[in-house]
Structures are given as structure tokens and as C-alpha cells.
Design a protein around this motif. Structure first.
Motif, PDB file in Angstrom:
ATOM      1  N   CYS A   3      -5.912  -0.126   7.041  1.00 47.14           N
ATOM      2  CA  CYS A   3      -5.656   0.424   5.706  1.00 47.14           C
ATOM      3  C   CYS A   3      -6.775   1.400   5.320  1.00 47.14           C
ATOM      4  CB  CYS A   3      -5.569  -0.709   4.686  1.00 47.14           C
ATOM      5  SG  CYS A   3      -5.269  -0.116   3.017  1.00 47.14           S
ATOM      6  N   GLY A   4      -6.400   2.631   5.018  1.00 50.56           N
ATOM      7  CA  GLY A   4      -7.381   3.663   4.675  1.00 50.56           C
ATOM      8  C   GLY A   4      -8.151   3.357   3.401  1.00 50.56           C
ATOM      9  N   HIS A  51      -1.950  -4.092   5.299  1.00 50.83           N
ATOM     10  CA  HIS A  51      -1.582  -3.613   6.631  1.00 50.83           C
ATOM     11  C   HIS A  51      -2.797  -3.231   7.459  1.00 50.83           C
ATOM     12  CE1 HIS A  51      -2.361   0.757   5.938  1.00 50.83           C
ATOM     13  NE2 HIS A  51      -2.178   0.408   4.690  1.00 50.83           N
ATOM     14  N   GLY A  81      -4.090   0.321  -1.070  1.00 54.88           N
ATOM     15  CA  GLY A  81      -4.703  -0.992  -0.844  1.00 54.88           C
ATOM     16  C   GLY A  81      -4.158  -2.062  -1.775  1.00 54.88           C
ATOM     17  N   ASP A 122       0.464   3.716   1.914  1.00 51.24           N
ATOM     18  CA  ASP A 122       0.426   4.288   3.268  1.00 51.24           C
ATOM     19  C   ASP A 122       1.834   4.647   3.767  1.00 51.24           C
ATOM     20  OD1 ASP A 122       0.259   4.382   6.256  1.00 51.24           O
ATOM     21  OD2 ASP A 122      -1.843   3.921   5.846  1.00 51.24           O
ATOM     22  N   CYS A 160       0.833  -1.206   0.000  1.00 49.49           N
ATOM     23  CA  CYS A 160       0.000   0.000   0.000  1.00 49.49           C
ATOM     24  C   CYS A 160       0.872   1.263   0.000  1.00 49.49           C
ATOM     25  CB  CYS A 160      -0.891  -0.019   1.234  1.00 49.49           C
ATOM     26  SG  CYS A 160      -2.037   1.373   1.327  1.00 49.49           S
TER      27      CYS A 160
HETATM   28 ZN    ZN Z   1      -3.310   1.092   3.104  1.00 51.85          ZN
END
Ligand code: ZN
Length: 239
Positions: free
Chosen positions: A149-150, A146, A118, A95, A93
Motif C-alpha cells: 500500500c503506497g 492490501h 490506506g 489504489d 484503499c
Molecule cells: Zn493502498
């Protein structure tokens, strides 16, 4: 400038070819194992199992805050100008809390990293992964989802509200949506279930890809799914 590289140029870019390898099953194992920093020289062309062990050891160092930060010096940087030979593809991801080189305590030229929110698969991501496998002969793909995850969380939200995301974020929602559908009846934490399912589905999709699947069948490629824990930094094996 001609942007289209010939196969020869691709191979020059790739450097020496990595050795083909027979892969052992690894399901159910857990990254990381408690091992000390490597005292013996690392293999120059790691097999998939050896590559996984290097990642496992690096993550164990990271979790224990005993990083050795290998391959980050000026010598390494200069030596790589002749070509690269990374030992693992990390598909993870975007992130900011999950940078693969830090999480696995590795340096320059070690990891071939593809990151989308993602770890959503699109053609550019797939092409990048295929490039790593076909041209750089990388024996291992690690898909790394993870905690919290947003992108998965936003997709969960969009599905629950039957809403569309703004702009091209909707493309991420569409890519991650099957994981929401598949995990919706699981017990436990909804978001974490979706994160894990999203990673497992990504592994399955990569294995189902004609080019990558063929390499897996030939025993030249291993594809595994993992989950990164934000609190501990630990990477655990999922699939
Ligand atoms: Zn993520």
C-alpha cells in the motif's frame, strides 16, 4: 434543491430494510474457500455470515479467473432505480489495483464502497459507513488493506525520516501513523506488517465508534479486517 434528506427520504433511498441477524465468530478463517459459482439463488436479505460467504465465493472466482460478473446487466440496473440494498460495506484503499467489485466478482447494487488512501478514517468516511449501517441496514463491514500500500509506505517513510508529507497528504500520514508505531518491533516485512496492523487498527476504531459498536453489540453488524494480495488477487481474513 434541498440537500438535506429527511429520514423518510433516507429510507426510500435505502429500499427495504435488511433483516437483523445473529452473527457467528469468524476470526482465523480465510477468504476465499474453493467453492463453485452459486447454483442456488442468493438470499435476498443476507445475514452477515451469508454476506461474507458471498464475498468469499466471489473472490474465489476472481482468484481462479472464473468470474461470473453477476448483477451487471441492464435488468439489474433498471431494477435498482427503485432503491438499493447492498449486502456489504467495503472500506478499502483508493489504489487502482484493488477495485472491490472486481476483487469480489460482484455487480451493481451489491457493495457499498468507501475508499480513502490506506482506508484512513475521517469524518466523511465514518459518516458514509454509518449511513450504510443505520439507513441501509448493511450487516457486514469489510475493511480491506492490501499488499504494498503506497499510503502506508509513504507513512512509514515519513515516520522513519521524521518528516512531514506535502499538503493534505499529511492527514493520511497522521491517520496511518499509529500502525507504524504499533508494528515497528514486529519481525518480518516492515511494510506488510504495517499494512496488516493498519487494517486491524481500523477495525478496532470502527468497533469503538459509539454508533457502530452499538450495532455490533446488538448482533446486527459484523466488522472484519482483510488483506488483498496484489499477486494472487486473494483476500485473506486478518481480524
Ligand atoms: Zn493502498
Amino acid at each position: 434543491m434541498n440537500n438535506k434528506l429527511s429520514r423518510r427520504e433516507f429510507l426510500q433511498f435505502a429500499g427495504a430494510a435488511a433483516a437483523a441477524t445473529t452473527l457467528a465468530a469468524c476470526g482465523g478463517a480465510s477468504l476465499p474457500a474453493p467453492t463453485a459459482p452459486a447454483a442456488t439463488p442468493e438470499p435476498s436479505s443476507p445475514t452477515a455470515d451469508q454476506a461474507l460467504a458471498l464475498l468469499r465465493d466471489g473472490n474465489a472466482r476472481y482468484v481462479a479467473a472464473k468470474m461470473v460478473r453477476p448483477n451487471q446487466g441492464t435488468d439489474r440496473r433498471a431494477s435498482l432505480s427503485a432503491g438499493q440494498k447492498p449486502f456489504a460495506i467495503i472500506f478499502s484503499c483508493v489504489d487502482s489495483r484493488v477495485p472491490p467489485e472486481l476483487a469480489f466478482d460482484r455487480g451493481l447494487g451489491d457493495l457499498f464502497v468507501i475508499r480513502t488512501a490506506g482506508h484512513a478514517i475521517d469524518r466523511a468516511a465514518l459518516g458514509s459507513i454509518q449511513f450504510g449501517v443505520e439507513e441501509l441496514h448493511i450487516p457486514l463491514i469489510v475493511v480491506m488493506g492490501h499488499e504494498k500500500c503506497g499510503a502506508v509506505s509513504a507513512t512509514l517513510d515519513a515516520v522513519e525520516k521524521n518528516a512531514h508529507a506535502a499538503g493534505d497528504i499529511e492527514a493520511l500520514v497522521q491517520a496511518i501513523k499509529p500502525a507504524i508505531e504499533k508494528s515497528k518491533n514486529q519481525t518480518g516485512d516492515k511494510l506488510d506488517n504495517a499494512v496488516k496492523t493498519n487494517t486491524v487498527l481500523t477495525v478496532e476504531a470502527l468497533k469503538a465508534n459509539a454508533i457502530l459498536g452499538e450495532e455490533v453489540k446488538k448482533g446486527k453488524l459484523m466488522i472484519v479486517g482483510t488483506r488483498y494480495d496484489l499477486d494472487t488477487g486473494m483476500v485473506e481474513m486478518l481480524a
